[in-house]
Design a protein around this motif. Structure first.
Motif, PDB file in Angstrom:
ATOM      1  N   SER A   1       0.827  -1.212   0.000  1.00  0.00           N
ATOM      2  CA  SER A   1       0.000   0.000   0.000  1.00  0.00           C
ATOM      3  C   SER A   1       0.860   1.260   0.000  1.00  0.00           C
ATOM      4  CB  SER A   1      -0.896   0.011   1.240  1.00  0.00           C
ATOM      5  OG  SER A   1      -0.126   0.320   2.379  1.00  0.00           O
ATOM      6  N   ALA A   2       0.214   2.391  -0.276  1.00  0.00           N
ATOM      7  CA  ALA A   2       0.918   3.675  -0.253  1.00  0.00           C
ATOM      8  C   ALA A   2       1.584   3.901   1.105  1.00  0.00           C
ATOM      9  CB  ALA A   2      -0.062   4.810  -0.562  1.00  0.00           C
ATOM     10  N   GLN A   3       0.896   3.521   2.177  1.00  0.00           N
ATOM     11  CA  GLN A   3       1.487   3.715   3.504  1.00  0.00           C
ATOM     12  C   GLN A   3       2.702   2.799   3.697  1.00  0.00           C
ATOM     13  OE1 GLN A   3      -0.352   2.386   7.322  1.00  0.00           O
ATOM     14  NE2 GLN A   3      -0.688   4.570   7.685  1.00  0.00           N
TER      15      GLN A   3
ATOM     16  N   ILE B   1       4.681   1.722   1.361  1.00  0.00           N
ATOM     17  CA  ILE B   1       5.750   2.314   0.542  1.00  0.00           C
ATOM     18  C   ILE B   1       6.351   3.520   1.266  1.00  0.00           C
ATOM     19  CG2 ILE B   1       6.267   3.496  -1.641  1.00  0.00           C
ATOM     20  CD1 ILE B   1       3.957   1.836  -2.906  1.00  0.00           C
ATOM     21  N   ALA B   2       5.478   4.321   1.861  1.00  0.00           N
ATOM     22  CA  ALA B   2       5.937   5.527   2.560  1.00  0.00           C
ATOM     23  C   ALA B   2       6.902   5.163   3.700  1.00  0.00           C
ATOM     24  CB  ALA B   2       4.739   6.306   3.093  1.00  0.00           C
ATOM     25  N   PHE B   3       6.544   4.177   4.485  1.00  0.00           N
ATOM     26  CA  PHE B   3       7.435   3.774   5.584  1.00  0.00           C
ATOM     27  C   PHE B   3       8.764   3.253   5.029  1.00  0.00           C
ATOM     28  CE2 PHE B   3       3.657   3.524   8.489  1.00  0.00           C
ATOM     29  CZ  PHE B   3       4.148   4.363   9.466  1.00  0.00           C
TER      30      PHE B   3
ATOM     31  N   ILE C   1       3.828  10.749   7.755  1.00  0.00           N
ATOM     32  CA  ILE C   1       3.047   9.509   7.586  1.00  0.00           C
ATOM     33  C   ILE C   1       2.023   9.374   8.711  1.00  0.00           C
ATOM     34  CG2 ILE C   1       3.139   6.995   7.440  1.00  0.00           C
ATOM     35  CD1 ILE C   1       5.969   7.218   6.360  1.00  0.00           C
TER      36      ILE C   1
ATOM     37  N   MET D   1      -4.050   8.276   2.308  1.00  0.00           N
ATOM     38  CA  MET D   1      -2.818   8.129   1.540  1.00  0.00           C
ATOM     39  C   MET D   1      -3.073   7.311   0.277  1.00  0.00           C
ATOM     40  SD  MET D   1       0.837   7.236   3.231  1.00  0.00           S
ATOM     41  CE  MET D   1       1.467   8.722   3.969  1.00  0.00           C
TER      42      MET D   1
ATOM     43  N   GLY E   1      -2.165   6.212  -4.010  1.00  0.00           N
ATOM     44  CA  GLY E   1      -2.265   4.821  -4.442  1.00  0.00           C
ATOM     45  C   GLY E   1      -0.878   4.271  -4.709  1.00  0.00           C
TER      46      GLY E   1
ATOM     47  N   VAL F   1       3.979   8.665  -3.853  1.00  0.00           N
ATOM     48  CA  VAL F   1       4.018   8.921  -2.411  1.00  0.00           C
ATOM     49  C   VAL F   1       5.444   9.192  -1.948  1.00  0.00           C
ATOM     50  CG1 VAL F   1       4.159   6.467  -1.742  1.00  0.00           C
ATOM     51  CG2 VAL F   1       3.184   8.137  -0.155  1.00  0.00           C
TER      52      VAL F   1
ATOM     53  N   LEU G   1       6.662  12.664  -0.260  1.00  0.00           N
ATOM     54  CA  LEU G   1       7.327  12.688   1.049  1.00  0.00           C
ATOM     55  C   LEU G   1       8.675  13.403   0.964  1.00  0.00           C
ATOM     56  CD1 LEU G   1       6.685   9.182   2.642  1.00  0.00           C
ATOM     57  CD2 LEU G   1       5.756  11.380   3.371  1.00  0.00           C
TER      58      LEU G   1
END
Lengths: 396, 396
Positions: free
Chosen positions: A185-187, A189-191, B230, B238, B243, B270, B274
Motif C-alpha cells: 500500500s501507499a502507507q 511504501i511511505a514507511f 506519515i 494516503m 495509491g 508517495v 514525502l
C-alpha cells in the motif's frame, strides 16, 4: 529436567548453499550469475519426494526457521511452529527455508561478490518478489522436487507464497499466506521510503560503497529498523510493554547532574528498546540488502500484472489456500487479506480465510498465538487428506 | 471576480515580538533570559479586554494562524477557521497566536542567541508543555488580559489548551482541545525517537553545533519530517491521494537507460511527495527546535502530575470544554480524547465531546471539514451566551 534437556537438545542449525553457475535473468532484464541459494532443511524428504514444505521468510528474516541460529545464537524465528510434532511437523514433512535473493545470509545479494571481485553493492539490479520465487524454484528443482505440498510464509514471506502459486500453479498443492497482502500500500511504501532515506542520510553510507570504506551506515540502518519496528507492533501492545516508563539515560551521567529534575535526564523505556533493536539489527543485516528488498516489496502488486483484476491471477488455480490475518495488524490489515481471499473465491479457488484475534499487531505471526498455531496445524492436516486422496506426484 | 478580489485582499501578516528581560524559570529549574515571545494578533481587543482568544499551534506550526505567512508565502495554517465571519470570528474576537517557547519563528528557542552571542543550540534546557504555556501567559498578562474567552489548539496546541486550564484555571473561560491527548503514548514517543535519531545520524548534525559549521542536518531533518508526515495521514487518505502511482525518477535519467523495464527507474508518487515534504520543511524549521519540542511532547502526561488520576487535574475547574477528535486519527486516536472527556466529566466540568467522522487522519483538523467548523462555531456561540450571562471580567 526434561524441559532443560529439551532445551539443550536444540542444536545449531547448519545452512547449505547451492550455486547455479548460469545464474538468473531477472524481471528487469539483467542477469545475475552465478546465483547462490543458501538454505536450511528439516525432516526428511520422502522417497517419492512428495512431502516438501517451503517456508518463505520476511524482510529481515533468514533461512534459520528452526534450530539454533548460528549468527544470532537464538532459536530460529519460527521454532514455535516448525519441528517434530509441531504444527509444521518435521516428522512428517521435509521443510525447506531459503535465504531470499537479495538477502545477506548466503544467497546472492548486494553483499555478494561480482566476477570482478567487488561486491555488487548498489549495482545489484532491482529485483521483485517474483525473482525471489524464481530463485527458490531453482533450488526446489535442484532438490528433485516437482511439487511442494505447501508453501507457507508471513509478511513478505506471504507475498512469496502467493507469487509461488501464480508463477508455478502446478507446483504448489497448498499455500498459506499469513499477515500479508496482494499489494504494497501507499502507507507501506511511505514507511519503506523513510527507511531508505534514513540509510542514505548516514555519513557512512558513501553512496552505497560503504564496504570500500570498511564501515557500515550503522546509524541510518538502525533508524530504518526502528521505524519498521514501530509498524510491526500495535499501539496497544506497545503501551502494555512500555507505557510511559522511564529509565536512567546511560549517556546522561555527566550532563544529568546539572538538571535539578532527574526526570529530564531519563529516557523512556520504549526509546531504549528501539535503540537496542536498531543497533543489534546492524550487526546482522546489510544496508544494501535492506534497500534492495524493500524496493522489491514496494513493487509488489499482483493485480497490476493482471489488468488490475486480482482474481485473474488465479485463473484455473487448483492450489488450496489458507489466508490468515491478525486483527490488530495495521501494517498488513485484515482488509488486504480479505481482498486476497475474495479474489481467490471469485476465481473459484478453494480458500479458507481466518482472522486471528490478537492485539499484538503484525508481529503476532511470530509470537505465541495458540489460535494461529491451531489454524496452521488444522489446515495442513486437512490438506494432507486431500493430497493423499488426490494422489501425490510420484506416488507410485 | 469577487472571489479573486477576496483572494488578493489577504495581506501579508506581520508578527510582533515582546521581550521579557527577566526571562522564564523552567520546570527543569533552569532560567532562560531574556524571553522573547513572537506573536500575531487578529481583530481588536475590546476596551474591557474580555474578547481574547488564544490559539496554540502544533509541533511545526507558527504564529501565522491567518493572513499570508511571510515565511512560506502561503495562507496561515488555520485561515479556514480564523477571520472575519469565520468560526473564530475576528469581527467579534481578538485572536492571539504566539510561536511556542523552544520554537524557531521568533520566540526564544535553541536558535536564539545566549548572552555570550552564541546560539543556545543543544544547551537549550529541556522544556515542557507547561513551560510553553507559562511563556504565553507572560504575553497575555503583558497585553493586559486577565482572562481569555477561549484557548483553542490542535495536536500539541490542544495539549497547551488543556495545560492552560490546569495551570491557570481562573484565566480561561472556555477551552477547545482538538485532535489531542492528555498524554503522549508509547507509540507517539517511539515515532519521535525515530525522528530524533534520524537527525543525529546526519553528517551535518555535528552534535547539534551545525550552526557553527554553517550547515543544517537537512537530510536527517527531512527524514524526521517524512516519518511524522506519515503519522498525520490515514492509510485510506494516503491510498486515495497516491495509491501505487509512479512517476519518472528525476535522478534516474542516466542510469534508467540501462534498465529495459521502465518501471524500475520510476518512483512512487508517495515517495516523491514525502521527499518534497521533507526538503521543504528543512527550509523553515530548526533541527534543535525539533528535538526540543518533540521532547516536550514526550514528557506530556497530565495524569502523572496528579497521582495518575487525570480527573484531579480539573478539580474545581469552571472552564467550559469542547473536546474534538477525528475518527481516523491514529496518532491521537479518539480513545485518548475520550479519556480526557471522561476525566472532565468525573471532575464535574462542563464538557462536550465530539468525534468528527473523517477518513483523513490526524491532519483533518487542518483541512476542510464542515462538521468540524460547525462544531467550533457552535461551541463558541454557545459559550459566548454563558460568558455574557456570567458577566465578563472588567465588564463594568
Amino acid at each position: 529436567m526434561i524441559i532443560s534437556s529439551e532445551k539443550e537438545a536444540i542444536s545449531v542449525q547448519t545452512s547449505e548453499t547451492t550455486r547455479f553457475e548460469d545464474g538468473l535473468t531477472l524481471e528487469c532484464g539483467e542477469t545475475i550469475a552465478p546465483l547462490d541459494v543458501a538454505y536450511c532443511t528439516y525432516g526428511r524428504l520422502s522417497p517419492a519426494k512428495d512431502n516438501a514444505i517451503l517456508i518463505c521468510h520476511a524482510l529481515t528474516g533468514d533461512q534459520y526457521v528452526a534450530g539454533r541460529n548460528p549468527v544470532t545464537g537464538k532459536d530460529g524465528w519460527w521454532s514455535r511452529l516448525v519441528g517434530p510434532g509441531k504444527p509444521v511437523d518435521t516428522n512428517q514433512y521435509f521443510v525447506i527455508c531459503a535465504n531470499v535473493l537479495g538477502g545477506c545470509m548466503g544467497s546472492t545479494g548486494p553483499k555478494s561478490l561480482k566476477a570482478d571481485g567487488a561486491p555488487w553493492g548498489t549495482s545489484f539490479p532491482p529485483i521483485t518478489v517474483r525473482d525471489m520465487v524464481r530463485a527458490q524454484a531453482r533450488l526446489i528443482t535442484h532438490l528433485g522436487i516437482d511439487r511442494l505440498f505447501a508453501v507457507i510464509g508471513g509478511s513478505m514471506g506471504g507475498m512469496q507464497a502467493i507469487e509461488w502459486v501464480v508463477t508455478y500453479p502446478d507446483r504448489v498443492f497448498s499455500a498459506l499466506p499469513i499477515a500479508t497482502s496482494p499489494y504494497h500500500s501507499a502507507q507501506n511504501i511511505a514507511f519503506n521510503e523513510v527507511s531508505r532515506q534514513a540509510i542514505s542520510a548516514d555519513p557512512d553510507w558513501h553512496d552505497g560503497r560503504y564496504w570500500a570504506h570498511n564501515v557500515v551506515p550503522a546509524r541510518g540502518l538502525a533508524v530504518a529498523r526502528m521505524v519498521a519496528h514501530i509498524t510491526y507492533v500495535s499501539e496497544k501492545a506497545m503501551t502494555r510493554k512500555f507505557g510511559r516508563r522511564t529509565r536512567r539515560n546511560p549517556a546522561a551521567s555527566q550532563e544529568g547532574a546539572q538538571l535539578p529534575a532527574a526526570f529530564f535526564s531519563e529516557i523512556f523505556e520504549v526509546e531504549s528498546y528501539l535503540r537496542h533493536q536498531g543497533s543489534s539489527f546492524v550487526q546482522r543485516f546489510d544496508a544494501n540488502s535492506y534497500l534492495t528488498i524493500t524496493r522489491a516489496l514496494d513493487y509488489f502488486d499482483l493485480a497490476a500484472d493482471h489488468d488490475g483484476d486480482l482474481s485473474k491471477a488465479f485463473k484455473n488455480c487448483t492450489t488450496r489456500f489458507c489466508v490468515v490475518s491478525f486483527s490488530s495488524d495495521w501494517l498488513f490489515p485484515t482488509s488486504q487479506s480479505r481482498a486476497l481471499a475474495r479474489a481467490l473465491n471469485q476465481a473459484g479457488v478453494n480458500v479458507s480465510f481466518v482472522e486471528i484475534e490478537s492485539d499484538r499487531g503484525h508481529d503476532a505471526f511470530l509470537l505465541d498465538e495458540p489460535d494461529f498455531e491451531r489454524t496452521i496445524r488444522g489446515f495442513l492436516e486437512g490438506a494432507r487428506l486431500h493430497y493423499v486422496a488426490a494422489g501425490a506426484p510420484h506416488a507410485g
